[in-house]
Design an enzyme around this catalytic site. Structure first.
Site, PDB file in Angstrom:
ATOM      1  N   ARG A  86      13.492   0.107   4.687  1.00  0.00           N
ATOM      2  CA  ARG A  86      12.892   0.014   3.504  1.00  0.00           C
ATOM      3  C   ARG A  86      12.714   1.617   3.131  1.00  0.00           C
ATOM      4  NH1 ARG A  86       6.687   0.378   2.204  1.00  0.00           N
ATOM      5  NH2 ARG A  86       6.599   0.839  -0.085  1.00  0.00           N
ATOM      6  N   HIS A 130       7.661   5.495  -5.378  1.00  0.00           N
ATOM      7  CA  HIS A 130       6.827   5.741  -4.108  1.00  0.00           C
ATOM      8  C   HIS A 130       6.243   7.237  -4.368  1.00  0.00           C
ATOM      9  CE1 HIS A 130       5.704   4.510   0.366  1.00  0.00           C
ATOM     10  NE2 HIS A 130       4.787   5.659  -0.099  1.00  0.00           N
ATOM     11  N   GLU A 175       1.879   0.700  -3.945  1.00  0.00           N
ATOM     12  CA  GLU A 175       0.476   1.085  -3.825  1.00  0.00           C
ATOM     13  C   GLU A 175       0.022   1.740  -5.045  1.00  0.00           C
ATOM     14  OE1 GLU A 175      -1.031   3.151  -0.054  1.00  0.00           O
ATOM     15  OE2 GLU A 175       0.133   1.579   1.074  1.00  0.00           O
ATOM     16  N   ASN A 303       0.700  -3.568   2.674  1.00  0.00           N
ATOM     17  CA  ASN A 303       0.520  -2.382   3.314  1.00  0.00           C
ATOM     18  C   ASN A 303      -0.729  -2.656   3.848  1.00  0.00           C
ATOM     19  OD1 ASN A 303       3.042  -1.676   2.237  1.00  0.00           O
ATOM     20  ND2 ASN A 303       2.232   0.008   1.003  1.00  0.00           N
ATOM     21  N   TYR A 305      -3.272  -0.800   7.268  1.00  0.00           N
ATOM     22  CA  TYR A 305      -3.696   0.026   8.031  1.00  0.00           C
ATOM     23  C   TYR A 305      -5.250  -0.074   8.643  1.00  0.00           C
ATOM     24  CZ  TYR A 305       0.294   2.591   6.209  1.00  0.00           C
ATOM     25  OH  TYR A 305       1.617   2.865   6.204  1.00  0.00           O
ATOM     26  N   GLU A 377       4.324  -1.919   5.197  1.00  0.00           N
ATOM     27  CA  GLU A 377       3.865  -1.042   6.003  1.00  0.00           C
ATOM     28  C   GLU A 377       2.832  -1.312   6.918  1.00  0.00           C
ATOM     29  OE1 GLU A 377       2.522   2.590   3.736  1.00  0.00           O
ATOM     30  OE2 GLU A 377       4.229   2.274   2.265  1.00  0.00           O
TER      31      GLU A 377
HETATM   32  C1  FCB Z   1       0.663   4.754   2.972  1.00  0.00           C
HETATM   33  C2  FCB Z   1       1.729   5.332   2.111  1.00  0.00           C
HETATM   34  C3  FCB Z   1       2.478   5.897   2.842  1.00  0.00           C
HETATM   35  C4  FCB Z   1       2.127   6.581   4.084  1.00  0.00           C
HETATM   36  C5  FCB Z   1       1.107   5.599   4.681  1.00  0.00           C
HETATM   37  C6  FCB Z   1       0.317   6.261   6.055  1.00  0.00           C
HETATM   38  O1  FCB Z   1      -0.629   4.589   1.861  1.00  0.00           O
HETATM   39  O2  FCB Z   1       2.403   4.328   1.402  1.00  0.00           O
HETATM   40  O3  FCB Z   1       3.469   6.701   2.070  1.00  0.00           O
HETATM   41  O4  FCB Z   1       1.605   7.944   3.463  1.00  0.00           O
HETATM   42  O5  FCB Z   1       0.021   5.363   3.959  1.00  0.00           O
END
Ligand code: FCB
Length: 474
Positions: A86, A130, A175, A303, A305, A377
């Site tokens: 990607r 992006h 995002e 995405n 985290y 992500e």
């Molecule tokens: C996300 C972004 C990516 C990167 C990660 C850690 O929010 O899409 O570009 O910065 O975080």
């Protein structure tokens, strides 16, 4: 087999046939060569030159030189055994002044990258936006202005006309929460504006851009897989007092429902519209916009985290904010504070919550049935040291392993998860954090550009090989 190998084999066996295994990057974070071959300036080029915007004073002028490293980068992806990559298109490399005047040299770079990937059996997944808006469009008002969405629809058409014969997977915007609220409310990201009301218009125009782009791609190729990339977080109330529960509703609504409801249901969540009315009259929403935004989506790109715990009594600001962003990223919700729930954190200060990923995936599938899901992500920053040519990063490997197990749990619960992309293929320019945070499966020496696969990258490659071999043997 060692215990580790047995565990990895068991995890690999939990993923379905035909699963997409990839890694992700984005143009400004990796390409460099910002002045090469007719590329126009983006908002990030201007932003990084303003003092105090990036913690280490760095920029993406060279980044990790991916613009000049197609053979090496493709060889790395192949060596890891991945079947997908990607990456994003730099809009100003293709449309230097944001108009539909095309820079053929910019397109040629992506065309070569696509050919090099396909020659190795690696499927390209392209993100159209992006975060690197052509500066000319920011000068004309940026995302708070409707015309930016229209230009984006034209850009999607241009990109698809050039690459759509070979590229079937398209993510429109990545995002939009970050683009709208870090770009136009807190000012932590480019263009660095602190205009809460305008950020809500920006969010709408990013989604309008998504709808226009999705429709343009589907019109050109009904077989294309179209997606939108959103970032999700489980939101917890710090206590069950009404004020904290209301804070959780508000943050959950903005983060997890606002963009998804618009794209997949064709309406903004009413409670959040009411919250935003404190600062916006929504005059920017025109008749027909919501229908455009509600374009057919084949895959929802997730995405993931971390998670947030919130209180309605103010308090600590978000751990995810860089020290450079002075404003709040939460228009109409400035009274809300983000507190620690005591979980271990990554080098970003982000709490580690793999179970939250299963939670998010099952929730999304229940709320929006009929759309496939992909993790586009997921990953973690930890400080790495290279020792005798090796990078031992057990924490990053553990993070990946736990989150992939969480994906497998979601699959077992019936979630139609079709792929997983690690963030990131290689260490790169982490926005306001510059080169101080490393997310890569591959270590990059930022002085020389030299790449070294980390232990976590080897582990991920091993998992992918096992998953792909299992399936191919069936
Ligand atoms: C996300 C972004 C990516 C990167 C990660 C850690 O929010 O899409 O570009 O910065 O975080």
């Amino acid at each position: 087999m060692t215990t580790n190998e047995t565990e990895t084999a068991a995890l690999a066996a939990r993923f379905p046939t035909g699963f997409t295994w990839g890694a992700a990057t984005s143009s400004y974070q990796v390409e460099g060569s910002t002045g090469a071959d007719g590329r126009g300036p983006s908002i990030w080029d201007a932003f990084v030159n303003e003092p105090g915007r990036v913690v280490d004073g760095s920029n993406g002028d060279t980044a990790i030189d991916s613009y000049r490293s197609i053979p090496e980068d493709v060889a790395t992806i192949k060596a890891l055994g991945l079947n997908a990559y990607r990456f994003s298109l730099s809009w100003p490399r293709i449309c230097p002044d944001g108009s539909s005047r095309v820079n053929e040299a910019g397109l040629a770079y992506y065309s070569n990258l696509v050919d090099a990937l396909l020659a190795e059996g690696i499927t390209p997944w392209i993100t159209l936006y992006h975060w690197d808006l052509p500066q000319a469009l920011e000068d004309a008002g940026g995302w708070p202005v409707r015309a930016t969405a229209e230009r984006f629809g034209e850009f999607a058409q241009i990109a698809h006309a050039a690459l759509g014969d070979r590229v079937k997977h398209w993510i429109t915007v990545n995002e939009p929460w970050c683009s709208a609220f870090l770009g136009y409310a807190s000012g932590e990201h480019a263009p660095g504006r602190r205009e809460p009301a305008a950020s809500i218009a920006a969010a709408h125009h990013l989604m309008l851009g998504h709808g226009l782009a999705a429709r343009a791609i589907k019109a050109a190729d009904p077989e294309a897989t179209v997606s939108v990339g959103l970032n999700f977080y489980p939101i917890h109330a710090a206590t069950d007092t009404p004020v904290d529960l209301d804070a959780a509703r508000r943050i959950d609504g903005v983060q997890n429902r606002w963009f998804t409801d618009a794209a997949l249901l064709g309406a903004y969540p009413e409670d959040i519209v009411e919250d935003f009315k404190a600062i916006s009259d929504f005059a920017f929403v025109e008749d027909g916009d919501m229908e455009v935004i509600n374009a057919p989506v084949d895959v929802l790109s997730v995405n993931y985290y971390s998670r947030f715990t919130v209180t309605g009594n103010g308090g600590a600001t978000s751990a995810s904010a860089a020290p450079t962003g002075a404003g709040s990223a939460w228009p109409a919700n400035e009274h809300i504070g983000f507190v620690s729930s005591g979980l271990p954190v990554t080098d970003m200060g982000w709490e580690i919550d793999p179970g939250g990923l299963t939670e998010i995936l099952t929730r999304l599938h229940a709320a929006y049935p009929g759309v496939d899901l992909a993790i586009t992500e997921n990953g973690s920053a930890f400080p790495d040291k290279i020792e005798d040519g090796e990078i031992h990063d057990p924490e990053r490997q553990e993070y990946a392993q736990a989150h992939l197990a969480a994906c497998a749990d979601a699959v077992a619960a019936g979630v139609p998860l079709v792929g997983y992309f690690a963030w990131s293929l290689a260490d790169n320019f982490e926005w306001a954090w510059g080169y101080t945070k490393r997310f890569g499966l591959v270590y990059v020496d930022f002085e020389t550009g030299e790449r070294t696969v980390k232990d976590s990258g080897r582990w991920y490659g091993d998992l992918v090989r096992r998953a792909r071999t299992n399936r191919e043997a069936e």
